[in-house]
Scaffold this motif. Structure first.
Motif, PDB file in Angstrom:
ATOM      1  N   MET A   1     -19.125 -52.370 -52.032  1.00  0.00           N
ATOM      2  CA  MET A   1     -20.112 -52.413 -50.919  1.00  0.00           C
ATOM      3  C   MET A   1     -21.254 -53.004 -51.143  1.00  0.00           C
ATOM      4  O   MET A   1     -22.050 -53.378 -50.190  1.00  0.00           O
ATOM      5  CB  MET A   1     -20.252 -51.041 -50.581  1.00  0.00           C
ATOM      6  N   VAL A   2     -21.572 -52.948 -52.370  1.00  0.00           N
ATOM      7  CA  VAL A   2     -22.852 -53.257 -52.728  1.00  0.00           C
ATOM      8  C   VAL A   2     -22.836 -54.664 -53.690  1.00  0.00           C
ATOM      9  O   VAL A   2     -23.774 -55.120 -54.605  1.00  0.00           O
ATOM     10  CB  VAL A   2     -23.955 -52.490 -53.516  1.00  0.00           C
ATOM     11  N   LEU A  30     -22.521 -48.900 -56.984  1.00  0.00           N
ATOM     12  CA  LEU A  30     -21.907 -48.959 -55.746  1.00  0.00           C
ATOM     13  C   LEU A  30     -22.399 -47.790 -55.032  1.00  0.00           C
ATOM     14  O   LEU A  30     -22.933 -47.656 -53.925  1.00  0.00           O
ATOM     15  CB  LEU A  30     -20.370 -48.994 -55.655  1.00  0.00           C
ATOM     16  N   GLN A  31     -22.390 -46.424 -55.869  1.00  0.00           N
ATOM     17  CA  GLN A  31     -22.315 -45.061 -55.432  1.00  0.00           C
ATOM     18  C   GLN A  31     -23.866 -44.940 -55.045  1.00  0.00           C
ATOM     19  O   GLN A  31     -24.149 -44.346 -53.902  1.00  0.00           O
ATOM     20  CB  GLN A  31     -21.966 -44.198 -56.382  1.00  0.00           C
ATOM     21  N   VAL A  34     -24.697 -47.018 -51.650  1.00  0.00           N
ATOM     22  CA  VAL A  34     -24.099 -46.314 -50.676  1.00  0.00           C
ATOM     23  C   VAL A  34     -24.689 -45.010 -50.042  1.00  0.00           C
ATOM     24  O   VAL A  34     -24.747 -44.768 -48.983  1.00  0.00           O
ATOM     25  CB  VAL A  34     -22.421 -46.043 -50.681  1.00  0.00           C
ATOM     26  N   ARG A  37     -27.324 -44.820 -47.417  1.00  0.00           N
ATOM     27  CA  ARG A  37     -27.108 -45.302 -46.097  1.00  0.00           C
ATOM     28  C   ARG A  37     -26.612 -44.003 -45.272  1.00  0.00           C
ATOM     29  O   ARG A  37     -26.507 -43.975 -44.024  1.00  0.00           O
ATOM     30  CB  ARG A  37     -25.790 -46.407 -45.929  1.00  0.00           C
ATOM     31  N   SER A  54     -23.541 -38.489 -47.695  1.00  0.00           N
ATOM     32  CA  SER A  54     -23.182 -39.580 -48.556  1.00  0.00           C
ATOM     33  C   SER A  54     -21.817 -39.356 -49.252  1.00  0.00           C
ATOM     34  O   SER A  54     -21.591 -38.541 -49.826  1.00  0.00           O
ATOM     35  CB  SER A  54     -24.183 -39.627 -49.771  1.00  0.00           C
ATOM     36  N   LEU A  57     -17.401 -41.989 -53.921  1.00  0.00           N
ATOM     37  CA  LEU A  57     -16.860 -43.299 -53.894  1.00  0.00           C
ATOM     38  C   LEU A  57     -15.580 -43.284 -54.943  1.00  0.00           C
ATOM     39  O   LEU A  57     -15.922 -42.663 -56.165  1.00  0.00           O
ATOM     40  CB  LEU A  57     -17.310 -44.425 -54.059  1.00  0.00           C
ATOM     41  N   ALA A  68     -13.320 -42.989 -50.073  1.00  0.00           N
ATOM     42  CA  ALA A  68     -14.389 -42.224 -49.934  1.00  0.00           C
ATOM     43  C   ALA A  68     -14.083 -40.894 -49.338  1.00  0.00           C
ATOM     44  O   ALA A  68     -13.343 -40.890 -48.598  1.00  0.00           O
ATOM     45  CB  ALA A  68     -15.491 -43.274 -48.817  1.00  0.00           C
ATOM     46  N   LEU A 137     -17.988 -46.275 -41.143  1.00  0.00           N
ATOM     47  CA  LEU A 137     -18.068 -47.416 -42.272  1.00  0.00           C
ATOM     48  C   LEU A 137     -17.722 -48.734 -41.435  1.00  0.00           C
ATOM     49  O   LEU A 137     -18.214 -49.466 -42.010  1.00  0.00           O
ATOM     50  CB  LEU A 137     -17.130 -46.914 -43.305  1.00  0.00           C
ATOM     51  N   LEU A 142     -23.628 -52.561 -44.705  1.00  0.00           N
ATOM     52  CA  LEU A 142     -23.844 -51.957 -46.152  1.00  0.00           C
ATOM     53  C   LEU A 142     -25.099 -52.748 -46.795  1.00  0.00           C
ATOM     54  O   LEU A 142     -25.854 -52.082 -47.700  1.00  0.00           O
ATOM     55  CB  LEU A 142     -22.643 -51.835 -46.963  1.00  0.00           C
TER      56      LEU A 142
END
Length: 182
Positions: A1-2, A30-31, A34, A37, A54, A57, A68, A137, A142
């Motif tokens: 995602m990132v 990533l965690q 995310v 958001r 949150s 992941l 998730a 999602l 993201l």
């Protein structure tokens, strides 16, 4: 995602394990991104509110996907109290070149469990689970890449390609941009 965060690091030379042909993003990174958001709230059938916190992941390299698990709180005027539970889902990743964003797609709900909820209400939530997951999602941007973050890739005439989930995080291939017809 990132992956985009990793691209930013690659552009500044701080990417660590990233090479010229790919960008690596750790599960921890990533965690962290995310988590920024969430929480997010979603209406359910005009009567309820589902608040998703949150996600935790998980990496599913054998399926090239992510998992998730999100804590979920259900409330609303038709309920006498609030209820807690969780939403568990899997998804793949895609890069959207038109607005330079990375997004979840191919979302599959594994379960939506709200503890101690009446069976009729639980059945209704199950009916809405896929739509809620898509809202949570599928439409969530993201990250949006900035021009300065893509400067290195642009100068090399490269762009993000295949996104691969590895046991340690993500690996994003950098590929040559197609040659524009004259």
């Amino acid at each position: 995602m990132v992956v985009a965060a990793g691209w930013s690091l690659a552009a500044t030379g701080c990417s660590g394990k990233s090479g010229p042909g790919n960008v690596s993003v750790s599960r921890q990174r990533l965690q962290e991104v995310v988590a920024q958001r969430f929480p997010r709230q979603f209406p359910v059938a005009g009567m309820l509110q589902l608040k998703l916190h949150s996600p935790m992941l998980g990496l599913l390299p054998e399926r090239n996907a992510l998992n998730a698990v999100l804590q979920a709180d259900l409330s609303g005027p038709v309920l006498k109290q609030g209820y807690g539970g969780h939403l568990n889902l899997d998804f793949a990743l895609r890069y959207e070149p038109t607005d330079r964003t990375l997004r979840a797609h191919q979302i599959k709900v594994n379960s939506l469990v709200i503890n101690d909820l009446a069976p009729a209400m639980s059945d209704m939530l199950t009916t809405y689970a896929s739509a809620l997951a898509e809202q949570a999602l599928g439409q969530l941007v993201l990250y949006q890449l900035q021009d300065k973050e893509l400067a290195l890739m642009d100068s090399l005439n490269m762009e993000p390609g295949a996104i691969t989930v590895t046991p340690d995080g993500l690996s994003v291939a950098l590929v040559q941009k197609p040659v524009a017809p004259r």
